[in-house]
Write an enzyme that holds these catalytic residues in place. Structure first.
Site, short mmCIF file in Angstrom:
data_model
loop_
_atom_site.label_atom_id
_atom_site.label_comp_id
_atom_site.label_asym_id
_atom_site.label_seq_id
_atom_site.Cartn_x
_atom_site.Cartn_y
_atom_site.Cartn_z
N TYR A 101 55.12 5.79 -20.78
CA TYR A 101 54.95 7.24 -20.68
C TYR A 101 54.11 7.23 -19.43
O TYR A 101 52.85 6.60 -19.49
CB TYR A 101 54.35 7.94 -21.97
N GLU A 189 55.63 15.03 -16.08
CA GLU A 189 55.79 14.12 -17.24
C GLU A 189 56.93 13.18 -16.72
O GLU A 189 58.06 13.59 -16.55
CB GLU A 189 55.76 14.83 -18.28
#
Ligand code: GDP
Ligand code: MN
Length: 381
Positions: A101, A189
């Site tokens: 991530y 993101e």
């Protein structure tokens, strides 16, 4: 403002972030053609403005073009958290060895951007953050000092990114930060960023939120939203520059000035309405609303065929009550009004405002919000 994954992928690519090529389809046959052109195994992904598509069955791998078509048939029209899937993205599937991530968002308390990274990315990142916060690394960015490779590498190393992935993840984060600054993103993101079995580091998902208050300086980005509004009334409202949100199943149109006042008005209608009268929308005409804005607001609220009455709640601070009254009278003249209209005015120039409305047959002026909500509930009973 949220934008779709396929739009965010394009923006990432323009900033040099490695994202596999893709195509967008609105029909199964189109999905099949894209899969044929790409060749090999593909991934079919629902394009909706919510996360968790994978868990909801909105992300599927297809071994060949026919399977891609079958998945598109299943995914198009699917309901994911209340949103209907109108488009699917088709991209070459990658062979994933590990998922990470990486993201950048705004830390409003520290008034700085913050880089957030984890070596355990993928569909369970929320759980990772909640249950094992030690697997999430953060780096705040001082805007004057910027973001530096050595700091990024240190954070990535400390949190457990593999040595061979670190320089590439750091380079991607550097580009992601440039993307955030260039587009006024409140969030950018990549989840997951992946290491493939042949050693590449790629972004295979893309999420960008853009700060609404900065949209005035991004004409091209603003266009992305207008094409993505699903609700035709919301689309028209946004086109007219109004802050309008339509609600399911309501029957009372709500117009007010100031977000807090509008929400209080909705609450009061809900409370007094006892299920008979319920708010149909949120519409904030803002401070200093002039006649033209009031007219537009009424137009938009009445576009909803479920609306059986309208409650207007204006507190005159910057907005003058007589200005609002003028706008209403003008609006009513040009509309064939079929539902009752209640208005509660208070504040600056309230007497002048009420005086303008006193002769109107279409409008009922009240002194309090409670009185307005009660009247409407009686009418609808
Ligand atoms: P989200 O669930 O809405 O965040 O959608 P993602 O695009 O992140 O996809 C969810 C999951 O599907 C990813 O975490 C991957 O595990 C898997 N996935 C997505 N694309 C691929 C791909 O090309 N190959 C493989 N093997 N898995 C994929
Ligand atoms: Mn994802």
């Amino acid at each position: 403002m949220k934008i779709q994954e396929y739009q965010a992928r394009e923006i990432f690519r323009n900033h040099g972030i490695p994202v596999p090529q893709d195509g967008v389809a609105t029909s199964p046959d189109e999905a099949k053609r894209i899969a044929e052109d790409l060749g090999g195994t593909t991934v079919i992904k629902a394009q909706v403005l919510v996360g968790g598509r994978g868990k909801a069955g909105g992300v599927k791998l297809a071994k060949n073009a026919n399977e891609a078509k079958d998945h598109a048939i299943a995914i198009l029209g699917m309901d994911i958290k209340g949103l209907r899937v109108e488009k699917v993205l088709v991209a070459p599937a990658v062979d994933i060895e590990k998922e990470y991530y990486v993201g950048i968002t705004l830390d409003r308390n520290k008034k700085q951007h913050v880089v957030i990274v984890s070596p355990e990315g993928g569909v369970d990142i929320e759980q990772v953050a909640e249950k094992t916060p030690e697997k999430v690394g953060k780096l705040w960015i001082n805007p004057a000092y910027g973001l530096h490779q050595y700091e990024l590498r240190e954070v990535l190393f400390d949190i457990g990114f593999e040595p061979e992935v670190i320089p590439r993840a750091a380079a991607i984060l550097d580009r992601l930060y440039k993307c955030v600054v260039a587009n006024d993103c409140s969030l950018a993101e990549i989840n997951p960023l992946v290491k493939t079995s042949d050693g590449k580091v790629l972004a295979i998902d893309a999420k960008i939120n853009i700060e609404d208050n900065a949209l005035f300086r991004h004409a091209a980005l603003k266009e992305l939203r207008e094409s993505e509004d699903n609700d035709p009334i919301e689309k028209e409202a946004h086109h007219r520059g109004l802050t309008y949100v339509r609600l399911e199943g309501g029957n009372v149109g709500i117009i007010g000035n100031g977000a807090g006042l509008v929400m209080a008005t909705m609450d009061e209608v809900k409370r007094v309405g006892k299920g008979i009268a319920t708010p149909a929308n949120f519409l904030d005409i803002g401070g200093g609303a002039r006649a033209e804005v009031v007219k537009n607001a009424l137009d938009v609220v009445l576009m909803d065929p479920n609306v059986k009455a309208v409650l207007i709640n204006v507190f005159g601070g910057i907005t003058r009550c007589d200005e609002v009254a003028k706008g209403l009278l003008e609006a009513i003249e040009s509309i064939d009004l079929k539902v009752p209209l209640v208005i509660r005015l208070a504040g600056t120039n309230v007497e002048e405002g009420k005086a303008l409305l006193v002769d109107s047959k279409e409008l009922t002026a009240v002194d309090s919000l409670n009185e307005g909500a009660t009247k409407i509930t009686e009418w609808l009973s």
